[in-house]
Design a protein around this motif. Structure first.
Motif, short mmCIF file in Angstrom:
data_model
loop_
_atom_site.label_atom_id
_atom_site.label_comp_id
_atom_site.label_asym_id
_atom_site.label_seq_id
_atom_site.Cartn_x
_atom_site.Cartn_y
_atom_site.Cartn_z
N LYS A 1 0.91 -1.32 0.31
CA LYS A 1 0.08 -0.01 -0.17
C LYS A 1 1.05 1.26 -0.03
N ASP A 2 2.20 1.04 0.92
CA ASP A 2 2.70 2.45 0.92
C ASP A 2 3.97 3.01 -0.15
N PHE A 3 3.78 1.87 -1.13
CA PHE A 3 4.49 2.04 -2.29
C PHE A 3 3.58 2.03 -3.43
N MET A 4 1.84 2.01 -3.25
CA MET A 4 1.65 2.38 -4.56
C MET A 4 0.17 3.48 -4.54
N GLU A 5 0.43 3.95 -3.28
CA GLU A 5 -0.15 5.53 -2.85
C GLU A 5 0.36 6.27 -3.26
N LYS A 6 1.79 6.13 -3.57
CA LYS A 6 3.05 6.74 -4.31
C LYS A 6 2.30 7.06 -6.33
N LEU A 7 1.55 6.17 -6.69
CA LEU A 7 1.50 6.48 -7.97
C LEU A 7 0.54 7.19 -8.92
N PRO A 8 0.94 7.38 -9.69
CA PRO A 8 -0.25 8.87 -9.91
C PRO A 8 -1.41 7.82 -10.40
N PHE A 9 -1.69 6.60 -10.57
CA PHE A 9 -2.92 6.12 -11.50
C PHE A 9 -3.91 5.21 -10.59
N THR A 10 -3.16 5.05 -8.90
CA THR A 10 -4.11 4.30 -8.09
C THR A 10 -5.05 4.60 -7.41
N LYS A 11 -5.22 6.02 -7.36
CA LYS A 11 -6.79 6.93 -6.59
C LYS A 11 -7.83 6.45 -7.30
N TRP A 12 -7.51 5.62 -8.21
CA TRP A 12 -8.96 5.37 -9.23
C TRP A 12 -8.79 3.76 -9.81
N VAL A 13 -9.75 3.19 -9.54
CA VAL A 13 -9.74 1.93 -9.57
C VAL A 13 -9.56 1.18 -8.26
N PHE A 14 -8.83 1.05 -7.56
CA PHE A 14 -7.48 0.17 -7.03
C PHE A 14 -7.95 0.03 -5.87
N GLN A 15 -8.00 -0.81 -4.93
CA GLN A 15 -7.84 -0.83 -2.99
C GLN A 15 -6.82 -1.56 -2.84
N LEU A 16 -5.84 -0.71 -2.33
CA LEU A 16 -4.44 -0.66 -1.43
C LEU A 16 -4.15 -1.66 -0.46
N TYR A 17 -3.52 -2.98 0.05
CA TYR A 17 -3.48 -3.79 0.83
C TYR A 17 -1.78 -3.38 1.34
#
Length: 222
Positions: free
Chosen positions: A161-177
């Motif tokens: 989750k910490d890594f993925m939150e830094k990417l510009p596209f994960t605020k759409w569609v993604f549920q991070l863990y």
């Protein structure tokens, strides 16, 4: 030459393609995912510990360009791949036509909610970077548990989750863990957590650069 700046609409479209590749853009996305996820996929396959004559299910196989390497891990393997993207299934069939002709490999379209196979069918199940897109995570985890044989193993690989939150596209569609969320999800579906590998992975970015990312591979048993 400077790279073009992407706007929110373009990042959102990339997120949509990553969740379900479609059309020509989907084929390009599939190629990008195969390259970016290659190390992570092979690491997950290693942790599966494949043995002779096992039945293997992969969820979200993409182009399945890793399949020749997987099938060499043990003799007599039977591989089934499921994906929600018809584009990716067609690509996987094209790339792996020889394995399909040999009768050891098949690909199937999935609705992302149900796994249309019998109870206790597969010895090993794995999935890489699909958890973010599960429509009903607990119900789907229970489906995976249902089709896994008693004594079988399921490997779930994600970037943190910490890594993925830094990417510009994960605020759409993604549920991070994070790790505890992933473990809790699998435990709630009946799995016993066997091991968790927390590792650094080298991925290839959209611009072709190497990026270090934190990944988690959970191995769970039935």
């Amino acid at each position: 030459m400077m790279e073009k700046e992407w706007n929110d609409e373009e990042w959102q479209e990339l997120a949509n393609q990553l969740s379900e590749p479609q059309g020509d853009a989907g084929i390009k996305t599939g190629e990008m995912m195969a390259s970016s996820n290659e190390n992570m996929i092979f690491r997950t396959i290693d942790l599966l510990g494949l043995s002779v004559d096992e039945e293997v299910l992969e969820i979200g196989h993409g182009s399945a360009s890793h399949l020749n390497a997987l099938m060499r891990k043990a003799s007599g393997l039977e591989y089934t791949g499921i994906d929600i993207s018809l584009t990716m299934i067609e690509e996987a069939k094209r790339i792996n036509s020889a394995l399909i002709d040999a009768g050891s490999v098949s690909f199937h379209l999935s609705d992302g909610l149900h796994i249309d196979f019998s109870d206790n069918q597969f010895d090993k199940i794995f999935t890489v970077n699909t958890l973010y897109f599960w429509k009903d995570p607990k119900a789907y985890a229970q489906e995976i548990y249902r089709v896994l044989k008693p004594g079988g193993s399921f490997c779930l690989a994600i970037a943190t989750k910490d890594f993925m939150e830094k990417l510009p596209f994960t605020k759409w569609v993604f549920q991070l863990y994070n790790r505890s969320m992933a473990e809790e999800l699998l435990s709630s579906a009946g799995f016993s957590i066997q091991s968790v590998a927390e590792e650094k992975d080298i991925a290839i970015s959209r611009t072709g650069e190497q990026v270090e990312r934190d990944i988690i591979i959970v191995t769970a048993g039935k």
